[in-house]
Design an enzyme around this catalytic site. Structure first.
Site, mmCIF file in Angstrom:
data_model
loop_
_atom_site.group_PDB
_atom_site.id
_atom_site.type_symbol
_atom_site.label_atom_id
_atom_site.label_comp_id
_atom_site.label_asym_id
_atom_site.label_seq_id
_atom_site.Cartn_x
_atom_site.Cartn_y
_atom_site.Cartn_z
ATOM 1 N N LYS A 47 -8.084 -3.808 -6.546
ATOM 2 C CA LYS A 47 -9.058 -3.536 -7.586
ATOM 3 C C LYS A 47 -8.870 -2.146 -8.191
ATOM 4 O O LYS A 47 -9.321 -1.873 -9.297
ATOM 5 C CB LYS A 47 -10.478 -3.604 -6.983
ATOM 6 C CG LYS A 47 -10.864 -4.926 -6.419
ATOM 7 C CD LYS A 47 -12.287 -4.818 -5.842
ATOM 8 C CE LYS A 47 -12.659 -6.041 -5.055
ATOM 9 N NZ LYS A 47 -13.927 -5.813 -4.302
ATOM 10 N N GLY A 48 -8.262 -1.259 -7.437
ATOM 11 C CA GLY A 48 -8.294 0.175 -7.773
ATOM 12 C C GLY A 48 -7.812 0.573 -9.149
ATOM 13 O O GLY A 48 -8.230 1.606 -9.671
ATOM 14 N N GLU A 103 -0.604 0.995 -11.044
ATOM 15 C CA GLU A 103 -1.237 1.281 -9.751
ATOM 16 C C GLU A 103 -2.175 2.471 -9.887
ATOM 17 O O GLU A 103 -1.958 3.354 -10.723
ATOM 18 C CB GLU A 103 -0.165 1.628 -8.703
ATOM 19 C CG GLU A 103 0.124 0.538 -7.694
ATOM 20 C CD GLU A 103 -1.018 0.249 -6.711
ATOM 21 O OE1 GLU A 103 -2.197 0.536 -7.004
ATOM 22 O OE2 GLU A 103 -0.711 -0.270 -5.639
ATOM 23 N N ASP A 107 0.493 6.037 -2.090
ATOM 24 C CA ASP A 107 0.172 6.867 -0.930
ATOM 25 C C ASP A 107 1.381 6.806 0.020
ATOM 26 O O ASP A 107 2.312 7.588 -0.107
ATOM 27 C CB ASP A 107 -1.115 6.284 -0.328
ATOM 28 C CG ASP A 107 -1.704 7.094 0.802
ATOM 29 O OD1 ASP A 107 -1.476 8.302 0.853
ATOM 30 O OD2 ASP A 107 -2.422 6.507 1.643
ATOM 31 N N VAL A 157 -9.351 10.430 -2.377
ATOM 32 C CA VAL A 157 -10.000 10.556 -3.677
ATOM 33 C C VAL A 157 -10.769 9.293 -4.055
ATOM 34 O O VAL A 157 -10.395 8.189 -3.653
ATOM 35 C CB VAL A 157 -8.990 10.919 -4.790
ATOM 36 C CG1 VAL A 157 -8.400 12.294 -4.562
ATOM 37 C CG2 VAL A 157 -7.886 9.886 -4.906
ATOM 38 N N ASP A 163 -12.172 3.505 -4.758
ATOM 39 C CA ASP A 163 -13.419 3.362 -4.003
ATOM 40 C C ASP A 163 -13.385 4.079 -2.661
ATOM 41 O O ASP A 163 -12.336 4.500 -2.175
ATOM 42 C CB ASP A 163 -13.678 1.878 -3.724
ATOM 43 C CG ASP A 163 -12.752 1.333 -2.631
ATOM 44 O OD1 ASP A 163 -11.537 1.582 -2.702
ATOM 45 O OD2 ASP A 163 -13.253 0.671 -1.702
#
Ligand code: 5GP
Length: 185
Positions: A47-48, A103, A107, A157, A163
């Site tokens: 979802k990000g 994206e 990470d 973050v 989220d």
């Protein structure tokens, strides 16, 4: 008067809405130049990246279609394992298409590495990656990021689509929840 604390209370700003908007405009212009004369498929990784993808799409001055890819990453505890389950697949074949994966953040790199592998089996003409954020200090797998918004330190973050336990996605800026550390994850 409401006594409910607002969503931004306790969130330290890392990148303001204005800083993000300016960088998204630059990325859109760069992508527009790079794909001139081509028609691309934006793959929004849910979802990000839904907020970033919505803004980026409007900053790109080219014909494009938008696809959504839902992914769930499994890991031990909070660490990404790179084992990614597709929870919502693309709506159409992508053979011969120019894909731009959008994206929120790279990470460890494991998620993008997996998605690149998976999508390349469907024979697109080209696949590139656009990520709003990159945390190079956490890298476990080297992945190409063709278009990058910002490089950040190893901090967790939230906001602008990202989220913390499903909260904060609607914050218009990127920030760090006070009292959390990278280890809080
Ligand atoms: P990777 O496989 O590169 O380790 O994981 C990428 C995914 O982990 C991102 O798409 C995002 O969902 C999540 N993630 C990694 N770092 C952060 C962070 O600082 N904040 C939030 N909210 N999610 C993160």
């Amino acid at each position: 008067m409401s006594t409910t604390p607002n969503l931004a209370a306790g969130v330290r700003t890392l990148l303001s809405a204005e800083q993000i908007a300016a960088r998204v405009r630059e990325l859109g212009a760069e992508i527009t130049r790079a794909y001139e004369g081509r028609k691309l498929v934006l793959v929004c990784v849910l979802k990000g990246s839904f907020v970033f993808a919505a803004d980026l799409a409007r900053a790109i001055d080219l014909p494009l279609r938008v696809e959504f890819l839902g992914v769930r990453s499994y890991g031990s505890g909070t660490e990404s394992s790179g084992v990614v389950q597709i929870t919502h697949d693309l709506s159409k074949p992508i053979e011969g298409e120019d894909l731009l994966i959008v994206e929120d953040i790279v990470d460890t790199g494991l998620t993008i590495a997996h998605l690149l592998e998976l999508l390349s089996t469907r024979h697109p003409r080209d696949i590139r990656v656009c990520s709003l954020l990159h945390k190079p200090s956490r890298e476990r797998k080297k992945v190409p990021i063709h278009y990058l918004g910002f490089t950040i330190d190893d901090e967790f973050v939230v906001g602008y689509g990202l989220d913390w336990a499903e909260t904060y996605r609607n914050l218009p800026f990127l920030g760090i929840v006070e009292g959390t550390t990278a280890a809080t994850r």
